[in-house]
Design an enzyme around this catalytic site. Structure first.
Site, PDB file in Angstrom:
ATOM      1  N   LYS A 117       0.857  -1.297   0.039  1.00 53.80           N
ATOM      2  CA  LYS A 117      -0.106  -0.193  -0.032  1.00 53.80           C
ATOM      3  C   LYS A 117       0.892   1.266  -0.027  1.00 53.80           C
ATOM      4  O   LYS A 117       0.389   2.070  -0.692  1.00 53.80           O
ATOM      5  CB  LYS A 117      -0.993   0.050   1.188  1.00 53.80           C
ATOM      6  CG  LYS A 117      -2.105  -1.213   0.994  1.00 53.80           C
ATOM      7  CD  LYS A 117      -2.895  -1.070   2.113  1.00 53.80           C
ATOM      8  CE  LYS A 117      -3.886  -2.515   2.130  1.00 53.80           C
ATOM      9  NZ  LYS A 117      -3.157  -3.723   2.359  1.00 53.80           N
ATOM     10  N   CYS A 120      -7.139  -7.576   6.473  1.00 55.11           N
ATOM     11  CA  CYS A 120      -7.477  -8.477   5.481  1.00 55.11           C
ATOM     12  C   CYS A 120      -8.251  -9.833   6.010  1.00 55.11           C
ATOM     13  O   CYS A 120      -7.902 -11.125   5.604  1.00 55.11           O
ATOM     14  CB  CYS A 120      -6.237  -8.870   4.580  1.00 55.11           C
ATOM     15  SG  CYS A 120      -4.951  -9.440   5.525  1.00 55.11           S
TER      16      CYS A 120
END
Ligand code: SAM
Length: 366
Positions: free
Chosen positions: A169, A292
């Protein structure tokens, strides 16, 4: 044929099996009739996205297009954010909702992530270095880009990436080429040095100076005590049960018996990290929380508690920002969980086997 050896130390109940048992009971109840198909997808090969390295000099984009991939971010018409009213409802009285979030009309044109079409499970070839040694793309779960898109980084922003390693990210945020100063942190020294290597494989040296960024290995839960009310944007991508990994890899699995305590403490750690991220954001600044995992305890419950504590203990008022425009725009690429009352979640699906990724966006009131 080599006969498989059974070591005396082989666990009777491997962590992957314990994870599946745990998920069957918790997600069976949480997702109801959706769970069997999500379960099949989770146990099948995942799908990747290729985050294009806009700093690379090779003609990677054309190469990926010839292979039949498309950039899912620009593929559909760019959304005119703000055109749609947020429609979430929540039972918490302390939450105020941003009904007409003023999103900017454009996402950074430098951010591109290529995926194969729905149902196409072709694998990407490993990325190759260009003549300067920079790799052409970074392979990651394409849904992991969504928290970066939701962060809505604008030119000149200061950004904190609180739990950054291994750096997927971070790399996506840097690709936007909009950030004035990026603070990259991860408490794990070994993972931070892996992140440094990733950055050096993708980003030219002139973008990795002390004026542009800072890399640290602090305990993120302490951030609010070190640097309060500072950043325009804060990404809090917390450690979680990493559901896919837990179902497929026995190594370093959080469901192993020796890590039971650590696993049980996850929601508390996530809450402390989110509260630290909230404290580090400037008034008017925005925070994206992501995981996640499909777990409600690590997703919605953590956000609910953080919003409550931020107000009760620190007097910080937060609004939940609707991510429905993002869901609308990318609903052909990802499967989103229906009717979450707080945040959005990409759920694995055999035809689009990305995720799970949960994300929720908060805005600090000035
Ligand atoms: N954002 C990363 C990416 O996109 O590649 C993935 C982050 S991973 C889900 C969570 C990270 O949190 C791990 O690298 C872990 O080392 C880090 N972490 C765990 N506890 C932490 C803490 N107290 N403070 C900061 N980072 C922490």
């Amino acid at each position: 044929r080599v006969k498989e050896k059974w070591a005396a130390t082989q666990p009777k109940h491997p962590p992957t099996r314990l994870a599946l048992q745990h998920f069957d009971s918790s997600y069976g109840a949480q997702l109801g009739p959706l769970w069997p198909s999500v379960r099949v997808a989770l146990l099948s090969e995942r799908k990747y996205g290729a985050l294009l390295n806009s700093f690379s000099h090779d003609l990677v984009l054309e190469d990926l297009q010839v292979q039949g991939c498309r950039d899912f971010i620009s593929h559909q018409d760019r959304l005119v954010f703000g055109a749609e009213e947020g429609s979430c409802e929540v039972s918490m009285t302390s939450l105020e909702f941003l009904s007409q979030q003023q999103y900017p009309p454009q996402l950074s044109p430098h951010l591109k992530c290529f995926v194969f079409p729905r149902g196409d499970v072709t694998r990407f070839k490993p990325a190759r270095p260009d003549r300067y040694g920079l790799l052409g793309y970074y392979l990651m779960d394409a849904a992991s880009i969504l928290p970066c898109l939701a962060l809505d980084v604008q030119k000149g922003h200061t950004v904190l990436d609180l739990c950054a390693a291994p750096g997927g990210k971070t790399l996506a945020l840097l690709q936007t080429q909009l950030i004035r100063y990026l603070c990259i942190n991860d408490s794990s020294m070994s993972r931070t040095s892996r992140l440094r290597k990733v950055l050096h494989s993708y980003v030219p040296k002139q973008f990795l100076t002390d004026e542009n960024l800072r890399i640290t290995s602090f305990d993120g839960t302490m951030w609010g005590e070190m640097e309060r009310e500072t950043f325009d944007r804060v990404l809090v991508d917390v450690p979680c049960t990493t559901d896919r990994h837990s179902l497929t890899e026995d190594d370093n699995n959080i469901f192993s018996k020796s890590r039971t305590g650590e696993r049980r403490r996850l929601p508390q750690l996530q809450l402390e990290l989110l509260l630290a991220g909230i404290a580090a954001a400037r008034p008017g600044g925005e925070i994206v929380y992501s995981t996640c995992t499909l777990s409600q305890n690590q997703n919605l419950s953590v956000v609910e508690q953080a919003v409550h504590f931020a107000q009760e203990k620190h007097g910080i008022q937060l609004q939940v920002v609707s991510l429905k425009p993002l869901v609308q725009k990318f609903r052909n690429t990802f499967h989103f969980a229906p009717e979450l009352h707080l945040g959005e979640m990409v759920i694995p699906h055999l035809a689009a086997n990305f995720g799970p990724i949960y994300l929720c966006k908060l805005k600090r009131l000035p």
